[in-house]
Scaffold this active site. Structure first.
Site, PDB file in Angstrom:
ATOM      1  N   CYS A   4       0.845  -1.199   0.000  1.00 43.06           N
ATOM      2  CA  CYS A   4       0.000   0.000   0.000  1.00 43.06           C
ATOM      3  C   CYS A   4       0.883   1.253   0.000  1.00 43.06           C
ATOM      4  O   CYS A   4       1.751   1.427   0.856  1.00 43.06           O
ATOM      5  CB  CYS A   4      -0.889  -0.017   1.240  1.00 43.06           C
ATOM      6  SG  CYS A   4      -1.752   1.525   1.525  1.00 43.06           S
ATOM      7  N   ASP A  30      -0.585  16.682  -0.951  1.00 44.15           N
ATOM      8  CA  ASP A  30      -0.826  15.858  -2.143  1.00 44.15           C
ATOM      9  C   ASP A  30       0.228  16.175  -3.204  1.00 44.15           C
ATOM     10  O   ASP A  30       0.583  17.323  -3.435  1.00 44.15           O
ATOM     11  CB  ASP A  30      -2.231  16.131  -2.690  1.00 44.15           C
ATOM     12  CG  ASP A  30      -2.694  15.043  -3.639  1.00 44.15           C
ATOM     13  OD1 ASP A  30      -3.611  14.283  -3.276  1.00 44.15           O
ATOM     14  OD2 ASP A  30      -2.134  14.946  -4.755  1.00 44.15           O
ATOM     15  N   HIS A  46      -4.236   0.728   8.525  1.00 47.35           N
ATOM     16  CA  HIS A  46      -4.695   0.537   7.147  1.00 47.35           C
ATOM     17  C   HIS A  46      -6.182   0.206   7.127  1.00 47.35           C
ATOM     18  O   HIS A  46      -6.595  -0.864   7.543  1.00 47.35           O
ATOM     19  CB  HIS A  46      -3.904  -0.569   6.439  1.00 47.35           C
ATOM     20  CG  HIS A  46      -4.359  -0.760   5.020  1.00 47.35           C
ATOM     21  ND1 HIS A  46      -3.812  -0.074   3.963  1.00 47.35           N
ATOM     22  CD2 HIS A  46      -5.345  -1.515   4.494  1.00 47.35           C
ATOM     23  CE1 HIS A  46      -4.439  -0.416   2.849  1.00 47.35           C
ATOM     24  NE2 HIS A  46      -5.370  -1.295   3.153  1.00 47.35           N
ATOM     25  N   ASN A  86     -12.771  10.014  -1.684  1.00 48.97           N
ATOM     26  CA  ASN A  86     -13.226   9.212  -2.813  1.00 48.97           C
ATOM     27  C   ASN A  86     -13.284   7.759  -2.368  1.00 48.97           C
ATOM     28  O   ASN A  86     -12.326   7.245  -1.785  1.00 48.97           O
ATOM     29  CB  ASN A  86     -12.269   9.376  -3.997  1.00 48.97           C
ATOM     30  CG  ASN A  86     -12.290  10.794  -4.553  1.00 48.97           C
ATOM     31  OD1 ASN A  86     -13.347  11.379  -4.715  1.00 48.97           O
ATOM     32  ND2 ASN A  86     -11.119  11.339  -4.828  1.00 48.97           N
ATOM     33  N   GLY A  92     -13.303   7.316  -8.368  1.00 49.35           N
ATOM     34  CA  GLY A  92     -11.914   7.500  -8.790  1.00 49.35           C
ATOM     35  C   GLY A  92     -10.900   7.286  -7.688  1.00 49.35           C
ATOM     36  O   GLY A  92      -9.786   7.824  -7.741  1.00 49.35           O
ATOM     37  N   HIS A  97      -6.260   3.160   0.627  1.00 50.53           N
ATOM     38  CA  HIS A  97      -6.001   3.395   2.055  1.00 50.53           C
ATOM     39  C   HIS A  97      -6.801   4.659   2.367  1.00 50.53           C
ATOM     40  O   HIS A  97      -6.571   5.703   1.739  1.00 50.53           O
ATOM     41  CB  HIS A  97      -4.499   3.595   2.284  1.00 50.53           C
ATOM     42  CG  HIS A  97      -4.089   3.822   3.711  1.00 50.53           C
ATOM     43  ND1 HIS A  97      -3.127   3.065   4.359  1.00 50.53           N
ATOM     44  CD2 HIS A  97      -4.491   4.751   4.620  1.00 50.53           C
ATOM     45  CE1 HIS A  97      -2.955   3.510   5.595  1.00 50.53           C
ATOM     46  NE2 HIS A  97      -3.772   4.540   5.781  1.00 50.53           N
ATOM     47  N   HIS A  99      -8.364   7.985   3.019  1.00 46.08           N
ATOM     48  CA  HIS A  99      -7.743   9.311   3.093  1.00 46.08           C
ATOM     49  C   HIS A  99      -8.781  10.380   2.871  1.00 46.08           C
ATOM     50  O   HIS A  99      -9.736  10.198   2.121  1.00 46.08           O
ATOM     51  CB  HIS A  99      -6.594   9.445   2.091  1.00 46.08           C
ATOM     52  CG  HIS A  99      -6.939   9.095   0.674  1.00 46.08           C
ATOM     53  ND1 HIS A  99      -7.060   7.792   0.247  1.00 46.08           N
ATOM     54  CD2 HIS A  99      -7.188   9.873  -0.404  1.00 46.08           C
ATOM     55  CE1 HIS A  99      -7.355   7.773  -1.048  1.00 46.08           C
ATOM     56  NE2 HIS A  99      -7.454   9.035  -1.469  1.00 46.08           N
ATOM     57  N   HIS A 101      -9.065  14.191   1.544  1.00 46.34           N
ATOM     58  CA  HIS A 101      -8.452  15.335   0.881  1.00 46.34           C
ATOM     59  C   HIS A 101      -8.968  16.597   1.562  1.00 46.34           C
ATOM     60  O   HIS A 101     -10.176  16.716   1.801  1.00 46.34           O
ATOM     61  CB  HIS A 101      -8.895  15.420  -0.584  1.00 46.34           C
ATOM     62  CG  HIS A 101      -8.504  14.269  -1.449  1.00 46.34           C
ATOM     63  ND1 HIS A 101      -7.456  14.348  -2.342  1.00 46.34           N
ATOM     64  CD2 HIS A 101      -9.023  13.025  -1.597  1.00 46.34           C
ATOM     65  CE1 HIS A 101      -7.356  13.196  -2.999  1.00 46.34           C
ATOM     66  NE2 HIS A 101      -8.293  12.377  -2.574  1.00 46.34           N
TER      67      HIS A 101
HETATM   68  P1  AMP Z   1      -7.664   9.317  -4.571  1.00 45.63           P
HETATM   69  O1  AMP Z   1      -7.591   9.481  -6.066  1.00 45.63           O
HETATM   70  O2  AMP Z   1      -8.849   9.947  -3.943  1.00 45.63           O
HETATM   71  O3  AMP Z   1      -7.447   7.885  -4.174  1.00 45.63           O
HETATM   72  O4  AMP Z   1      -6.454  10.160  -4.000  1.00 45.63           O
HETATM   73  C1  AMP Z   1      -5.133   9.723  -4.001  1.00 45.63           C
HETATM   74  C2  AMP Z   1      -4.289  10.963  -3.970  1.00 45.63           C
HETATM   75  O5  AMP Z   1      -2.987  10.592  -3.611  1.00 45.63           O
HETATM   76  C3  AMP Z   1      -4.202  11.703  -5.314  1.00 45.63           C
HETATM   77  O6  AMP Z   1      -4.706  13.020  -5.158  1.00 45.63           O
HETATM   78  C4  AMP Z   1      -2.707  11.682  -5.619  1.00 45.63           C
HETATM   79  O7  AMP Z   1      -2.250  12.876  -6.211  1.00 45.63           O
HETATM   80  C5  AMP Z   1      -2.092  11.468  -4.243  1.00 45.63           C
HETATM   81  N1  AMP Z   1      -0.796  10.846  -4.247  1.00 45.63           N
HETATM   82  C6  AMP Z   1      -0.386   9.753  -4.954  1.00 45.63           C
HETATM   83  N2  AMP Z   1       0.894   9.453  -4.656  1.00 45.63           N
HETATM   84  C7  AMP Z   1       1.314  10.376  -3.745  1.00 45.63           C
HETATM   85  C8  AMP Z   1       2.533  10.616  -3.050  1.00 45.63           C
HETATM   86  N3  AMP Z   1       3.616   9.830  -3.231  1.00 45.63           N
HETATM   87  N4  AMP Z   1       2.599  11.671  -2.197  1.00 45.63           N
HETATM   88  C9  AMP Z   1       1.535  12.459  -2.007  1.00 45.63           C
HETATM   89  N5  AMP Z   1       0.355  12.286  -2.616  1.00 45.63           N
HETATM   90  C10 AMP Z   1       0.227  11.265  -3.481  1.00 45.63           C
HETATM   91 ZN    ZN Z   2      -2.289   1.291   3.713  1.00 49.39          ZN
END
Ligand code: AMP
Ligand code: ZN
Length: 112
Positions: A4, A30, A46, A86, A92, A97, A99, A101
């Site tokens: 993950c 992000d 997780h 999301n 999308g 994991h 999260h 935003h």
């Molecule tokens: P989601 O699309 O809602 O699953 O959000 C995942 C978010 O993680 C997206 O906005 C990505 O830009 C962000 N993301 C992916 N990899 C990283 C990373 N290494 N560091 C920070 N943010 C990330």
């Molecule tokens: Zn995780």
């Protein structure tokens, strides 16, 4: 969870720009922001998504929301913000994991 991305960010295996960390949660910026301020708040445990929140793990969600207001201020958001999670394919969700935003720093439009 071995495979993950966000668990790897928590462990430090993948670097991140941290905003806040304690024993239960991590907030970091992000990597592809969609607003002038865009950070993510995640539980260290997780949990796959909103869909996987249940009576055993839901306390962390309240804890995250308890912290978000102060974190938004510390990130420089002054005039309101949006919190988004999301969940699943149609929304999308790209990282499985849980999260949240937090986006702000400009007047946000509203569309789905
Ligand atoms: P989601 O699309 O809602 O699953 O959000 C995942 C978010 O993680 C997206 O906005 C990505 O830009 C962000 N993301 C992916 N990899 C990283 C990373 N290494 N560091 C920070 N943010 C990330
Ligand atoms: Zn995780």
């Amino acid at each position: 969870m071995a495979d993950c991305l966000f668990c790897k960010i928590i462990s430090g295996e993948i670097p991140s720009k941290k905003l806040y960390e304690d024993d239960k949660i991590l907030a970091f910026y992000d990597i592809s922001p969609i607003a002038p301020v865009h950070f993510l708040v995640i539980p260290k445990e997780h949990i796959q998504s909103v869909d996987a929140i249940d009576e055993k793990n839901s306390e962390i969600v309240a804890y995250i929301f308890q912290k978000i207001g102060q974190l938004a201020k510390e990130a420089g958001i002054e005039n309101g913000y949006r919190v988004i999670s999301n969940c699943g394919a149609d929304a999308g969700q790209s990282v499985l994991h849980l999260h949240f935003h937090v986006i702000g720093g400009k007047e946000l439009s509203w569309q789905a």
